[in-house]
Enzyme design. Sequence first.
Site, PDB file in Angstrom:
ATOM      1  N   CYS A 117       0.828  -1.201   0.000  1.00  0.00           N
ATOM      2  CA  CYS A 117       0.000   0.000   0.000  1.00  0.00           C
ATOM      3  C   CYS A 117       0.867   1.257   0.000  1.00  0.00           C
ATOM      4  O   CYS A 117       1.540   1.529  -0.986  1.00  0.00           O
ATOM      5  CB  CYS A 117      -0.983  -0.034   1.169  1.00  0.00           C
ATOM      6  N   GLU A 170      -2.590  -9.121   2.895  1.00  0.00           N
ATOM      7  CA  GLU A 170      -3.024  -9.712   4.168  1.00  0.00           C
ATOM      8  C   GLU A 170      -4.537  -9.635   4.333  1.00  0.00           C
ATOM      9  O   GLU A 170      -5.098 -10.235   5.267  1.00  0.00           O
ATOM     10  CB  GLU A 170      -2.331  -9.004   5.336  1.00  0.00           C
ATOM     11  N   HIS A 190      -3.769  -4.882  -0.430  1.00  0.00           N
ATOM     12  CA  HIS A 190      -3.413  -5.497   0.848  1.00  0.00           C
ATOM     13  C   HIS A 190      -3.449  -7.024   0.730  1.00  0.00           C
ATOM     14  O   HIS A 190      -4.516  -7.633   0.800  1.00  0.00           O
ATOM     15  CB  HIS A 190      -4.385  -5.044   1.944  1.00  0.00           C
TER      16      HIS A 190
END
Length: 352
Positions: free
Chosen positions: A247, A333, A331
């Site tokens: 990001c 994750e 992202h």
Amino acid sequence: MKYTSPALFTHKPGALYLADGTVFTGNLPAWQKDVYAGEVVFNTGMTGYVESLTDPSYAEQLLVFTYPLIGNYGVHLKDVESQRIHLNGVIVSEVAVSPSHTQADMSLLTWLHSQSIPIITGLDTRKLTKHLRTQGTMQGYISGKPINMSDRAPMYSQTPSQGVIHHNSHHAKKVILVDCGAKGGILNHLLQLPVSVKQVPSDYDYTSEDYDGVILSNGPGDPAAYMPTVQIARKAFAQGKAMFGICLGNQIMGLAAGAQTYKLKYGHRGHNQPCIDTGNQRCYVTSQNHGYAIDETSLPEGWKVLFRNLNDDSVEGIECADKPFFAVQFHPEACPGPTDTTWLFKRFYQAL
């Protein structure tokens, strides 16, 4: 479970005032007395409001949830991405007063009130979102009384660091996590790998230390405000060790390489952004929260686009041709969102 008390949903008239003079009327909880300012942005996710509210990247912003009903499953504190709510206010069409979920710790209204985070309900969030898509994100104010407008850009404050923190120090491979406002999900994925993690502030110079790789985290605001982080990353390039940006970390890596960044008209915030891997043409659905992007035309020789957004063709990742440096704008994750790209953490580990 702590349900919302009647006092929290006793409401009064209020409004969202935008910098271009547009006003959206709604309702405010009776406890809200002040004027609350921030950049008005929108998120298209249907779920994941707990993770979004605790994402440090939302600092200094007023968040519009486009899904019409928010709070129906309450707040499960296990899902938080940091220790507090970071945004300046919440804008919804309807909020669930009495949520229904066996694992809920409290209602959304109770949680917001406990941290003095304002909310305005009863707005036409569809109309508001279409306005922001046309005019772009802008400064806004939540208030119970008319205010004098001032069209000024929001002032982002970088997320305060907790200092240097060591995790899993018994592992031989050493990773530096540069914390610009890192979500907990990034750290959790790193801790699933056989690596020791040294979590450091964004302006910490790690280049003279013993390490095997660097993670540049997400964070709030304009990447150009992180010049110490950029300069340290540029120094780290010379050492040739693995580096992975996420990001804001993607933008910081781009600036360190010599590229430029620009502000998107209304940003990418949601859990369903399609991105294509430019190498194998495989498409992934990604979770995103950012308002800036790398200018592809400014990428220097030796760098290329790794991922591209299929909605607007913007750069969603970059990599160096001859060094183990790569970054993504989305992202991997998730938290919340799809986990299609968690394999990128494994790629980083294999590059150590």
